[in-house]
Design an enzyme around this catalytic site. Structure first.
Site: not given
Length: 324
Positions: A39, A41, A44-45, A168, A204
């Site tokens: 991830g 792109n 935070i990635g 998280s 999630y």
């Protein structure tokens, strides 16, 4: 009135500084090292990839949206002067795709020093993956679980190496409802697990708890191998992660001026960067970090039996039977 305006401005600056949180001040170089960031792109990635590229690393951006990743890679090459940025297509919602990614990576690359499991989805429309699993649980946990265990041999070969799971603070207050203390891992258990995951109201949150428990159990299994693993809370950040949010209250919280209370992607990337490069973290393998500091997870994040059962269940769901 002038003093009031100045005081307000000063207060806002101080508030933004507090919200920004910790900063990774480690100057470690990564020349000759290879990093995979899922991830990478956006959000935070991407900022993590930019920082590690500035340190001289070969950065492999493993992304679902290939064209968007190519544009992000071009931006990172321009801003860092590091041309050793590679884009590889990875769809974490497909276990077959994950296996193909690992096969292509291991036959074309000779090392892996840092794996950052960063990609994630939140509050997406209820759906099942092609493998029949709830999307958030599949992408945020199962895909990363399979990716990590399949890359362990290369990580060990390149040791000392690190694995970072972006979890998280949302892991607090939930349990992996499909992992029960007295369950045996049977076909019926697997079916029940899938049903409960789909029906859960907090998919999630469960997936983020799974990220943390996975790191904890993995650390136990690979102790002494030269590979260490960490989980982290990046902070509350304005990124594309919230693109599926439709709840009126949550949507309001993600809009201006509430954005002033959130970290920027660069600020949110700091703990990921810290766990990837900071010296002396080896004794904290399996631990949880936030704001570039060691933090205590919620009690449910320290349940070693739940971590073990989650590992067994995850291995069953992804058809992985190798012991590490």
């Amino acid at each position: 009135m002038l003093w009031l305006r100045r005081s307000s401005k000063t207060g806002l600056v101080l508030l933004r500084k507090v919200i920004a949180g910790g900063v990774c001040r480690c100057r470690v170089r990564l020349d000759g090292k290879t990093v995979i960031i899922t991830g990478a792109n956006t959000g935070i990635g991407k900022e993590t990839a930019r920082d590690l590229a500035m340190r001289g690393a070969r950065v492999v951006m493993a992304c679902r949206d290939f064209s968007k990743a190519e544009k992000a890679a071009a931006d990172i090459r321009r801003s860092t002067g590091n041309g050793n940025i590679v884009v590889r297509h990875l769809n974490l919602s497909s276990l077959l795709f994950v296996r193909e990614f690992v096969h292509e990576y291991t036959v074309s690359e000779d090392r892996l020093d840092i794996l950052i499991n960063n990609a994630g989805v939140m509050m997406c429309p209820k759906s099942l993956t092609e493998d029949g699993y709830e999307t958030q649980f599949a992408v945020n946990h199962l895909g990363h679980f399979l990716l990590t265990v399949l890359l362990l041999d290369m990580l060990k070969k390149s040791s000392p190496s690190r694995i970072i799971n972006v979890s998280s603070i949302a892991h607090k207050g939930v349990y992996i409802r499909n992992v029960r203390r007295n369950d045996k891992i049977t076909d019926d258990t697997v079916k029940t697990a899938i049903i409960l995951t789909v029906m859960a109201d907090h998919q999630y949150m469960q997936s983020k708890l799974a990220n943390l428990l996975f790191a904890r159990e993995l650390a136990r299994r690979i102790k002494g191998s030269g590979v260490t693993v960490y989980s982290l809370h990046p902070g509350v950040i304005h990124t594309e992660l919230g693109r599926y949010v439709q709840h009126p209250l949550l949507s309001a919280l993600l809009s201006f001026p509430a954005l002033l209370l959130m970290k920027t992607p660069s600020q949110g990337a700091q703990t990921s960067i810290y766990c990837a490069v900071a010296e002396g973290l080896e004794s904290h393998s399996g631990c949880y970090f936030s704001d570039c500091k060691l933090k205590e997870p919620a009690p449910e994040g320290k349940d070693d039996l739940a971590a073990l059962r989650l590992w067994e269940l995850s291995a069953k769901l992804v058809s992985y039977d190798k012991e590490n």
